[in-house]
Design a protein around this motif. Structure first.
Motif, mmCIF file in Angstrom:
data_model
loop_
_atom_site.group_PDB
_atom_site.id
_atom_site.type_symbol
_atom_site.label_atom_id
_atom_site.label_comp_id
_atom_site.label_asym_id
_atom_site.label_seq_id
_atom_site.Cartn_x
_atom_site.Cartn_y
_atom_site.Cartn_z
ATOM 1 N N PHE A 68 9.882 77.391 -30.424
ATOM 2 C CA PHE A 68 8.789 75.880 -30.566
ATOM 3 C C PHE A 68 7.626 76.065 -29.582
ATOM 4 C CE2 PHE A 68 12.820 73.848 -28.533
ATOM 5 C CZ PHE A 68 12.172 73.371 -27.639
ATOM 6 N N GLU A 69 6.689 75.238 -29.700
ATOM 7 C CA GLU A 69 5.265 75.513 -28.735
ATOM 8 C C GLU A 69 4.598 74.095 -29.084
ATOM 9 O OE1 GLU A 69 2.982 76.906 -25.135
ATOM 10 O OE2 GLU A 69 5.288 78.138 -26.583
ATOM 11 N N PHE A 70 4.983 73.098 -28.078
ATOM 12 C CA PHE A 70 3.384 71.382 -28.601
ATOM 13 C C PHE A 70 2.637 72.594 -27.806
ATOM 14 C CE2 PHE A 70 8.202 70.051 -27.824
ATOM 15 C CZ PHE A 70 8.013 69.135 -29.105
ATOM 16 N N VAL A 95 17.817 72.796 -38.474
ATOM 17 C CA VAL A 95 16.669 72.811 -37.496
ATOM 18 C C VAL A 95 15.739 72.202 -37.758
ATOM 19 C CG1 VAL A 95 15.473 72.797 -35.909
ATOM 20 C CG2 VAL A 95 17.482 74.608 -35.808
ATOM 21 N N ARG A 96 15.274 72.732 -39.584
ATOM 22 C CA ARG A 96 13.784 72.161 -40.083
ATOM 23 C C ARG A 96 14.311 70.266 -40.819
ATOM 24 N NH1 ARG A 96 11.088 75.380 -44.471
ATOM 25 N NH2 ARG A 96 9.869 73.829 -44.463
ATOM 26 N N ARG A 97 15.597 70.873 -41.141
ATOM 27 C CA ARG A 97 15.919 69.497 -42.167
ATOM 28 C C ARG A 97 16.079 68.373 -41.113
ATOM 29 N NH1 ARG A 97 20.604 66.677 -43.221
ATOM 30 N NH2 ARG A 97 21.599 67.719 -41.212
ATOM 31 N N ASN A 136 6.500 65.753 -37.579
ATOM 32 C CA ASN A 136 5.741 66.919 -37.828
ATOM 33 C C ASN A 136 5.609 67.797 -37.552
ATOM 34 O OD1 ASN A 136 4.581 65.366 -40.309
ATOM 35 N ND2 ASN A 136 3.630 63.876 -38.087
ATOM 36 N N TYR A 137 5.864 68.972 -38.167
ATOM 37 C CA TYR A 137 5.366 70.245 -37.487
ATOM 38 C C TYR A 137 5.175 71.047 -38.665
ATOM 39 C CZ TYR A 137 9.504 70.936 -40.597
ATOM 40 O OH TYR A 137 10.620 71.203 -41.575
ATOM 41 N N GLU A 138 4.576 72.214 -37.385
ATOM 42 C CA GLU A 138 3.566 73.379 -38.766
ATOM 43 C C GLU A 138 5.047 74.361 -37.894
ATOM 44 O OE1 GLU A 138 0.273 74.238 -37.495
ATOM 45 O OE2 GLU A 138 -1.097 71.892 -37.956
ATOM 46 N N ILE A 139 5.086 75.387 -39.562
ATOM 47 C CA ILE A 139 6.075 76.821 -39.935
ATOM 48 C C ILE A 139 5.602 77.280 -38.762
ATOM 49 C CG2 ILE A 139 7.061 78.078 -40.412
ATOM 50 C CD1 ILE A 139 8.511 75.542 -40.730
ATOM 51 N N LEU A 146 3.011 70.639 -33.040
ATOM 52 C CA LEU A 146 4.173 71.126 -33.071
ATOM 53 C C LEU A 146 4.436 72.362 -34.050
ATOM 54 C CD1 LEU A 146 7.384 72.264 -31.888
ATOM 55 C CD2 LEU A 146 7.491 70.518 -33.831
ATOM 56 N N ARG A 147 3.993 73.839 -33.621
ATOM 57 C CA ARG A 147 4.598 74.723 -33.959
ATOM 58 C C ARG A 147 6.220 75.547 -33.746
ATOM 59 N NH1 ARG A 147 1.225 78.588 -30.882
ATOM 60 N NH2 ARG A 147 1.765 79.886 -32.040
ATOM 61 N N LEU A 148 6.640 75.362 -34.727
ATOM 62 C CA LEU A 148 8.112 75.995 -35.015
ATOM 63 C C LEU A 148 8.408 77.313 -35.593
ATOM 64 C CD1 LEU A 148 11.075 74.622 -34.914
ATOM 65 C CD2 LEU A 148 10.994 74.120 -36.762
ATOM 66 N N GLY A 149 9.325 77.795 -35.374
ATOM 67 C CA GLY A 149 9.574 79.453 -35.776
ATOM 68 C C GLY A 149 10.630 80.166 -35.660
#
Length: 279
Positions: free
Chosen positions: A135-137, A106-108, A116-119, A29-32
């Protein structure tokens, strides 16, 4: 209708749980965050200025797109361009206070729900109505075309369509990509069987349709032959479509329920098959 970070988190958790239930392995999971359109506009001007200052190090394609779409430079494979982008300012660094607080919340919430995710500060969307969370899976098993779903918050969409300004959030999934990912897992190689295939002689097809309709209305996946196959051919079709059971109709209102995995059979009341299967 809600701009709460709870909505963003719920959407992401829902998609993640869906991939888990399907058995998709090696999901990342990518998060921005894209912030507001105003903040994004100011950032794009800054990014264009930065890229122009280092034009000589960029690929021809990226140089041609600086004024049109500077964000695409983050996706470049060109070695010189990648070095430049490693030092480029990011939108995450330029979020205003409300947007940064929204992203932190959102992260919290994702942390609290065990995700689990990556910024990824380079994660962008090509549509102007996106705001804040994106976000992108991805599934690592798929190589370069690894995206299996993604989305974000698009508070500007309804307004652009002529409606009232309305907060919104959601995602879209790549069904074909998910299927490919499942084909590459051990779970995906296991035989999946579900539902009932009703088998009947030619003069029993109307009865088969009535039974299939009854089963579907009871929430049971059901199908029957529409190609005038003989009984043997219908049994092969039941196997091909992955039916868990074959319901074989005979005269005088009788029926046999065959387990397509074990081959076990038992006589049943055809109008109580849904109950039998649940039991």
């Amino acid at each position: 209708g809600s701009d709460s970070p709870l909505v963003d988190a719920e959407m992401i958790v829902l998609a993640s749980d869906l991939f888990g239930e399907l058995g998709v392995e090696e999901v990342r999971l990518r998060l921005g965050s894209l912030g507001t359109p105003a903040a994004r506009s100011a950032y794009l001007e800054e990014l264009r200025g930065y890229l122009h200052s280092r034009e000589g190090e960029l690929s021809d394609e990226v140089r041609e797109r600086i004024d049109v779409n500077p964000l695409r430079a983050f996706d470049a494979d060109h070695e010189g361009t990648r070095r430049v982008m490693d030092e480029a300012p990011t939108l995450l660094e330029r979020l205003d206070r409300p947007d940064a607080e929204h992203f932190d919340e959102v992260r919290r919430l994702l942390d609290r729900n065990g995700l689990n995710y990556e910024i990824d500060p380079t994660l962008v969307r090509g549509l102007d109505y996106y705001t804040r969370t994106v976000f992108e899976f991805e599934c690592k098993r798929l190589g370069a075309q690894s995206g299996i779903g993604g989305g974000g918050r698009y508070d500007g969409l309804i307004g652009q369509l002529g409606g009232p300004e309305t907060p919104a959030c959601g995602w879209a999934l790549g069904v074909d990509r998910i299927a490919l990912a499942l084909d590459q897992t051990e779970a995906g190689k296991l035989e999946r069987r579900d539902g009932v295939f009703v088998v009947a002689e030619a003069d029993g097809r109307e009865r088969a349709l009535a039974l299939v309709t009854e089963l579907r209305r009871a929430g049971v996946t059901a199908d029957f032959d529409l190609a005038d196959r003989a009984i043997k051919g219908q049994m092969k079709q039941a196997d091909r479509v992955g039916a868990l059971y074959a319901l074989i109709l005979s005269g005088e209102g009788k029926a046999t329920l065959r387990d397509m995995t074990s081959g076990d059979e038992r006589e049943v009341d055809p109008w109580r098959v849904a109950e039998e299967i649940r039991r």
